[in-house]
Design an enzyme around this catalytic site. Structure first.
Site, PDB file in Angstrom:
ATOM      1  N   CYS A 182       1.051  -3.565 -19.225  1.00  0.00           N
ATOM      2  CA  CYS A 182      -0.343  -3.675 -18.753  1.00  0.00           C
ATOM      3  C   CYS A 182      -1.336  -2.975 -19.675  1.00  0.00           C
ATOM      4  O   CYS A 182      -2.534  -3.219 -19.585  1.00  0.00           O
ATOM      5  CB  CYS A 182      -0.473  -3.132 -17.342  1.00  0.00           C
ATOM      6  SG  CYS A 182       0.321  -4.196 -16.138  1.00  0.00           S
TER       7      CYS A 182
HETATM    8  N1  COA Z   1       4.009  -8.167   3.996  1.00  0.00           N
HETATM    9  C1  COA Z   1       4.082  -7.343   5.063  1.00  0.00           C
HETATM   10  N2  COA Z   1       4.598  -6.107   5.000  1.00  0.00           N
HETATM   11  C2  COA Z   1       5.082  -5.700   3.825  1.00  0.00           C
HETATM   12  C3  COA Z   1       5.053  -6.501   2.682  1.00  0.00           C
HETATM   13  C4  COA Z   1       4.476  -7.788   2.778  1.00  0.00           C
HETATM   14  N3  COA Z   1       4.388  -8.612   1.739  1.00  0.00           N
HETATM   15  N4  COA Z   1       5.590  -5.828   1.642  1.00  0.00           N
HETATM   16  C5  COA Z   1       5.958  -4.632   2.121  1.00  0.00           C
HETATM   17  N5  COA Z   1       5.658  -4.553   3.433  1.00  0.00           N
HETATM   18  C6  COA Z   1       5.913  -3.427   4.361  1.00  0.00           C
HETATM   19  C7  COA Z   1       7.072  -2.567   3.929  1.00  0.00           C
HETATM   20  O1  COA Z   1       8.287  -3.100   4.394  1.00  0.00           O
HETATM   21  C8  COA Z   1       6.741  -1.255   4.556  1.00  0.00           C
HETATM   22  O2  COA Z   1       7.100  -1.288   5.907  1.00  0.00           O
HETATM   23  P1  COA Z   1       7.668   0.043   6.638  1.00  0.00           P
HETATM   24  O3  COA Z   1       6.542   1.032   6.576  1.00  0.00           O
HETATM   25  O4  COA Z   1       7.982  -0.459   8.001  1.00  0.00           O
HETATM   26  O5  COA Z   1       8.865   0.452   5.854  1.00  0.00           O
HETATM   27  C9  COA Z   1       5.220  -1.188   4.494  1.00  0.00           C
HETATM   28  O6  COA Z   1       4.784  -2.545   4.360  1.00  0.00           O
HETATM   29  C10 COA Z   1       4.700  -0.386   3.343  1.00  0.00           C
HETATM   30  O7  COA Z   1       5.332  -0.818   2.129  1.00  0.00           O
HETATM   31  P2  COA Z   1       5.081  -0.134   0.721  1.00  0.00           P
HETATM   32  O8  COA Z   1       5.846  -0.885  -0.306  1.00  0.00           O
HETATM   33  O9  COA Z   1       5.332   1.314   0.854  1.00  0.00           O
HETATM   34  O10 COA Z   1       3.511  -0.466   0.582  1.00  0.00           O
HETATM   35  P3  COA Z   1       2.409   0.240  -0.268  1.00  0.00           P
HETATM   36  O11 COA Z   1       1.345   0.680   0.623  1.00  0.00           O
HETATM   37  O12 COA Z   1       2.974   1.225  -1.248  1.00  0.00           O
HETATM   38  O13 COA Z   1       1.828  -0.999  -1.097  1.00  0.00           O
HETATM   39  C11 COA Z   1       1.926  -1.868  -3.335  1.00  0.00           C
HETATM   40  C12 COA Z   1       2.648  -1.692  -2.002  1.00  0.00           C
HETATM   41  C13 COA Z   1       2.863  -2.549  -4.308  1.00  0.00           C
HETATM   42  C14 COA Z   1       0.704  -2.754  -3.088  1.00  0.00           C
HETATM   43  C15 COA Z   1       1.456  -0.509  -3.856  1.00  0.00           C
HETATM   44  O14 COA Z   1       2.504   0.433  -3.794  1.00  0.00           O
HETATM   45  C16 COA Z   1       0.953  -0.578  -5.266  1.00  0.00           C
HETATM   46  O15 COA Z   1       0.091  -1.358  -5.635  1.00  0.00           O
HETATM   47  N6  COA Z   1       1.413   0.325  -6.105  1.00  0.00           N
HETATM   48  C17 COA Z   1       0.926   0.433  -7.457  1.00  0.00           C
HETATM   49  C18 COA Z   1       1.851  -0.264  -8.346  1.00  0.00           C
HETATM   50  C19 COA Z   1       1.180  -1.118  -9.365  1.00  0.00           C
HETATM   51  O16 COA Z   1       0.005  -1.151  -9.499  1.00  0.00           O
HETATM   52  N7  COA Z   1       1.982  -1.864 -10.054  1.00  0.00           N
HETATM   53  C20 COA Z   1       1.540  -2.843 -10.949  1.00  0.00           C
HETATM   54  C21 COA Z   1       2.134  -2.697 -12.251  1.00  0.00           C
HETATM   55  S1  COA Z   1       0.916  -2.216 -13.385  1.00  0.00           S
END
Ligand code: COA
Length: 399
Positions: A182
Site C-alpha cells: 500500500c
Molecule cells: N459481517 C459481519 N460481521 C463480521 C464481518 C462481516 N463481514 N467480519 C467480521 N465480523 C464480525 C467478527 O466475527 C467479530 O465478531 P465477534 O465480535 O462476535 O467475534 C466482529 O465482527 C468484529 O470483527 P473484527 O475483525 O475484530 O472487526 P474490526 O472492528 O477489527 O474491523 C477491519 C475489521 C478489517 C475493518 C479492521 O480491523 C481494519 O480495517 N483494520 C485495519 C487493517 C487495514 O487497514 N488493512 C488494509 C491493509 S493496508
C-alpha cells in the site's frame, strides 16, 4: 483531549532513525508533482450487492454441510452491510469485472487472458491514468524519461509492466516495477524525486495500477469488502522544467519499513514447488485487521510528527492530510493523534466510502480529488501505510 496527551509516542526505532532524515529544505534541486491522473473502472459494487452474493454463497455452502458420510459441519457466518460500513467506512467499490465477483459460484473477477501482442490489462489502466496526469502537467509522453509502476500486485513476473507502459506511451529513458504494497506510490514518488535530484531522469511518471480484486478472497467474511480497483499516476519533475499551473513541491519524504506478517499474501512463483499449497487461502490477501489497526495507527502518527518536528513545521501549518484510504476509523484516529482533536473532512479527506481500499492508489486519489482549493504556500502531507509494514510520508507545498 489535551494536545500534549494525544501527542503520539515515539514508535520503536523511529522517530530517532537518523538514516531516513533528509537534509534541510533549502535544497536548490527542488522537485515538484506537476500532475496527477486517475482511472476509475466503469463498474461499481455496493455493499448491498456484495453482501447479497456472499450470503448466497454462505447459504449454499452451509446447505452442503453435514450430509451423510461427510466430515462434521463447518458452517459459515453471513456478512452484513451494517458491519462493513461501521467497521470500515466503505460503501461501494469500483471493479474491473463486477459479474464474476458477484457470481456466488465464482466470487472472483473474470478477466480473460490476453495474447502477448495485446496491451495487458494492468498496462492498459496504467496508460489511462498516465494520460490524465500528463495532460495536467502539460507534457507529452515523449518528454517522460522514466516510468515507475509502483503497486501491490503485478500481473506477471516479467517483462516489467512499466516497460510495457513506457512502450505504449512512447516515453523514453527507462522503466521499472516496484512493490511496497500500500505504500508503493509514496515510495515511488520518493524514488522519482531522488532520480530527478540526482539527474538520472528529468521527468518521471509514477503509476499505481491496482487491480486489487484479483488478490482479494471474496469468500472470506473478514476481508471480502475491503478492496476496490483503480489506477493513479503522478508526474514528478524538476521545478525548473515545470510549466504546470499548480504544481506541488515535494519538500520532504520520509520512508519507514518494519517486518510484519499481519498483512501477507504468499502468492508467488515457488507455489508450484509445493503442490499442497496451491489454491490455499494464504495465496490471496490475508490480514489480522485488529493488530494492523493497533500497530500501524501509532506508527503513522509518530512518523508524521517526527517528520514535522525535524522540519520545524507545526502541525497547525498543515492544511490537509491525504492519508492512505484503508479504514475510516484508522484515519480519524491518526488525524486525532496529530491534531489533538477531530479532523474535519477538509483536513483529512475521505474517498474510501466510494472507492474502498485501492491499496497504493488511495492517498493519491485523495490528493487528486482534494487539492484544487490550495493557495500558493499551503502545506499538506501525503501519507500511505500498509503491508511490510511500510509507511511513506511526503510533505508538499503548493507553489
Ligand atoms: N459481517 C459481519 N460481521 C463480521 C464481518 C462481516 N463481514 N467480519 C467480521 N465480523 C464480525 C467478527 O466475527 C467479530 O465478531 P465477534 O465480535 O462476535 O467475534 C466482529 O465482527 C468484529 O470483527 P473484527 O475483525 O475484530 O472487526 P474490526 O472492528 O477489527 O474491523 C477491519 C475489521 C478489517 C475493518 C479492521 O480491523 C481494519 O480495517 N483494520 C485495519 C487493517 C487495514 O487497514 N488493512 C488494509 C491493509 S493496508
Amino acid at each position: 483531549n489535551s494536545g500534549a496527551e494525544s501527542r503520539p509516542a515515539a514508535h520503536r526505532r523511529f522517530p530517532n532513525n537518523e538514516n531516513n532524515k533528509e537534509k534541510p529544505m533549502s535544497d536548490s534541486r527542488s522537485v515538484v508533482i506537476s500532475g496527477t491522473g486517475l482511472y476509475t473502472p466503469p463498474q461499481a459494487i455496493s455493499n448491498e450487492d456484495l453482501v447479497d452474493s456472499f450470503n448466497r454463497f454462505v447459504q449454499a455452502h452451509n446447505l452442503d454441510q453435514g450430509g451423510e458420510g461427510t466430515a462434521p459441519a463447518e458452517l459459515l457466518e453471513p456478512s452484513s452491510v451494517e458491519f462493513i460500513a461501521k467497521a470500515s467506512g466503505i460503501r461501494q467499490r469500483y471493479v474491473v469485472d463486477r459479474e464474476g465477483i458477484l457470481d456466488p459460484n465464482r466470487l472472483c473477477p473474470k478477466i480473460p487472458e490476453r495474447p502477448n501482442e495485446q496491451l495487458s490489462v494492468q498496462a492498459e489502466i496504467a496508460v489511462q491514468a498516465a494520460t490524465g496526469a500528463l495532460e495536467q502537467a502539460g507534457l507529452c509522453a515523449s518528454q517522460i524519461d522514466a516510468v515507475i509502476v509502483a503497486c501491490s500486485n503485478l500481473q506477471r513476473a516479467y517483462p516489467a509492466v512499466a516497460i510495457e507502459v513506457q512502450a505504449a506511451l512512447g516515453s523514453g529513458g527507462f522503466a521499472y516495477d516496484m512493490n511496497v504494497a500500500c505504500s508503493s506510490a509514496t515510495f515511488g514518488v520518493q524514488a522519482a524525486r531522488d532520480a530527478v535530484r540526482s539527474g538520472t531522469a528529468q521527468r518521471v511518471l509514477v503509476i499505481s495500477p491496482e487491480i486489487t480484486s484479483g488478490h482479494l478472497n471474496f469468500r472470506d467474511r473478514d476481508s471480502h469488502f475491503i478492496f476496490g480497483d483503480a489506477a493513479t499516476a503522478v508526474v514528478v519533475e524538476s521545478a525548473g522544467t515545470c510549466t504546470a499551473e499548480a504544481p506541488f513541491e515535494v519538500l520532504d519524504g520520509r520512508l519507514f519499513t518494519e517486518f510484519s506478517n499481519n498483512i501477507r499474501n504468499n502468492f508467488g512463483f515457488l507455489n508450484r514447488a509445493d503442490e499442497s499449497g496451491i489454491g490455499a487461502a494464504d495465496k490471496l490477501f490475508v490480514q489480522n485487521g485488529r493488530k494492523v489497526f493497533k500497530e500501524v495507527v501509532p506508527a503513522v502518527a509518530a512518523l508524521i510528527q517526527a517528520q514535522l518536528d525535524d522540519l520545524q513545521v507545526p502541525v497547525t501549518a498543515i492544511k490537509r492530510m491525504w492519508l492512505h484510504q484503508a479504514n475510516l476509523n484508522m484515519n480519524q484516529l491518526i488525524a486525532r493523534k496529530l491534531l489533538g482533536r477531530e479532523a474535519s473532512a477538509e483536513e483529512a479527506p475521505v474517498i474510501l466510502d466510494e472507492f474502498a481500499n485501492t491499496s497504493s492508489a488511495g492517498s493519491i486519489i485523495a490528493f487528486h480529488r482534494h487539492r484544487a482549493d490550495f493557495a500558493s504556500g499551503d502545506l499538506g502531507i501525503i501519507c500511505s501505510f500498509g503491508a511490510g509494514y511500510s509507511i511513506g510520508s511526503l510533505l508538499v507545498r503548493r507553489q
